[in-house]
Design an enzyme around this catalytic site. Structure first.
Site, PDB file in Angstrom:
ATOM      1  CG  HIS A 175      50.103  61.043  40.585  1.00 37.91           C
ATOM      2  ND1 HIS A 175      50.160  61.166  42.149  1.00 37.91           N
ATOM      3  CD2 HIS A 175      48.761  60.546  40.481  1.00 37.91           C
ATOM      4  CE1 HIS A 175      49.124  60.853  42.684  1.00 37.91           C
ATOM      5  NE2 HIS A 175      48.291  60.595  41.805  1.00 37.91           N
ATOM      6  CG  ASP A 180      44.553  60.477  39.236  1.00 41.94           C
ATOM      7  OD1 ASP A 180      45.463  60.190  40.009  1.00 41.94           O
ATOM      8  OD2 ASP A 180      43.384  61.053  39.563  1.00 41.94           O
ATOM      9  CG  HIS A 182      46.548  64.819  42.324  1.00 42.13           C
ATOM     10  ND1 HIS A 182      46.244  64.383  41.028  1.00 42.13           N
ATOM     11  CD2 HIS A 182      46.356  63.434  42.854  1.00 42.13           C
ATOM     12  CE1 HIS A 182      45.903  63.194  40.699  1.00 42.13           C
ATOM     13  NE2 HIS A 182      45.885  62.649  41.928  1.00 42.13           N
ATOM     14  NE  ARG A 185      41.369  58.102  40.725  1.00 38.32           N
ATOM     15  CZ  ARG A 185      42.657  57.695  40.424  1.00 38.32           C
ATOM     16  NH1 ARG A 185      43.447  58.198  41.271  1.00 38.32           N
ATOM     17  NH2 ARG A 185      42.759  56.777  39.474  1.00 38.32           N
TER      18      ARG A 185
HETATM   19 FE   LIG Z   1      46.099  60.433  42.060  1.00 40.33          FE
END
Ligand SMILES: [Fe+2]
Length: 314
Positions: A107, A109, A263, A278
């Site tokens: 995907h 983000d 990723h 994150r």
């Molecule tokens: Fe992600």
């Protein structure tokens, strides 16, 4: 492109070690913090545009606040639209393997909203002894390598993206808790957004592919045609030659250009604990090659199934 020159001129500022010829570079001899000089920040930005993913080892001095302060050098913090931020932080999104945080599907983000975040900065906090690598793929190089006929086809396609999808079907090793977390938190508000499959990168001008896990279907096609065409393009993105894989240590920081990558967090560490945090930075609404902007079509609070809610409490 202009950033090439910038990157070359910044080689004196940064010690850049490309990991592959196609994507990913390790930056050595730098201590990430809010105190970096403007020249260092510019050099990191330019390297990011060129290599798409940057790896920084041994940043164990960073805590949540330090990670956020460093991130602010590159833009405005973006809080995830449905997952609550980690308490005591401005925007940190924590992925904890014991609470549904196993991102084992390809995907980009947050593509289910219109203004897709531009940059993600991920810090390794608890890393399993074995496994738990992350893999990134270059969506600009994948487009560039398409034969001309497929480029023309992709150039005019649009896709509907959503955060409402069958989590169990996507994640073969999903536990009941993972599925419940997805239903109750990740899809607490349901989003649907149309994006061009091919977008113009706002800084490099490259054409990039926007696909991945949140894609529900390609517009204007039968479901069967949509599935075939999606697989054909998505497989080009995730070809091993188009990827870079990182073996984490606690304290590593990885920065990626979310507009030019996908990723995948490899789910191969069993019941070991894995925690990464994150910080994501606000981006712009993608634009197609003919100047059309992505459009959010739906933003609706989900109505919880009482049966699911009961299970969650038990
Ligand atoms: Fe992600």
């Amino acid at each position: 492109m202009s950033y090439d020159n910038h990157t070359q001129s910044k080689n004196a500022v940064l010690n850049i070690k490309p990991v592959t010829a196609r994507i990913g570079a390790e930056i050595e001899d730098i201590r990430l913090s809010a105190d970096l000089s403007p020249a260092e920040v510019a050099a990191i930005q330019n390297a990011l545009l060129k290599y798409k993913v940057l790896f920084f080892r041994h940043q164990t001095h960073l805590d949540d606040a330090g990670q956020e302060a460093f991130a602010r050098l590159f833009g405005e913090l973006f809080a995830h639209p449905t997952v609550p931020k980690r308490s005591g932080t401005g925007s940190i999104f924590e992925l904890d393997s014991t609470h549904g945080g196993r991102a084992d599907a390809w995907h980009t983000d947050v593509t289910f909203i219109d203004a897709i975040p531009k940059i993600s900065i991920l810090r390794g906090v608890t890393i399993p002894e074995t496994g738990g690598d992350t893999v990134w793929a270059n969506t600009a190089a994948a487009y560039q390598d398409l034969p001309d006929g497929l480029k023309s086809l992709a150039d005019h396609l649009w896709a509907l993206h959503t955060n409402e999808y069958d989590y169990g079907a996507y994640h073969s090793k999903a536990s009941e808790e993972d599925i419940r977390y997805h239903e109750e938190v990740f899809t607490s508000t349901i989003y649907e957004t149309t994006h061009p499959v091919v977008a113009i990168h706002p800084e490099t001008g490259e054409r990039t592919l926007i696909l991945g896990q949140f894609t529900k279907r390609l517009l204007g096609l039968s479901l069967s045609d949509s599935n075939h065409l999606y697989s054909l393009l998505q497989d080009r993105i995730t070809k091993l030659e188009n990827t870079v894989r990182w073996r984490w240590s606690a304290g590593d920081v990885v920065i990626w250009d979310n507009r030019a990558t996908q990723h995948y967090a490899v789910n191969d560490y069993g019941q070991q604990k894995r925690v990464v945090r994150r910080v994501t930075l606000k981006g712009e609404v993608p634009i197609s090659i003919d100047g059309q902007k992505s459009k959010m079509k739906k933003k609706e609070k989900a109505i919880l199934d009482p049966a699911i809610f009961k299970t969650a409490l038990s």
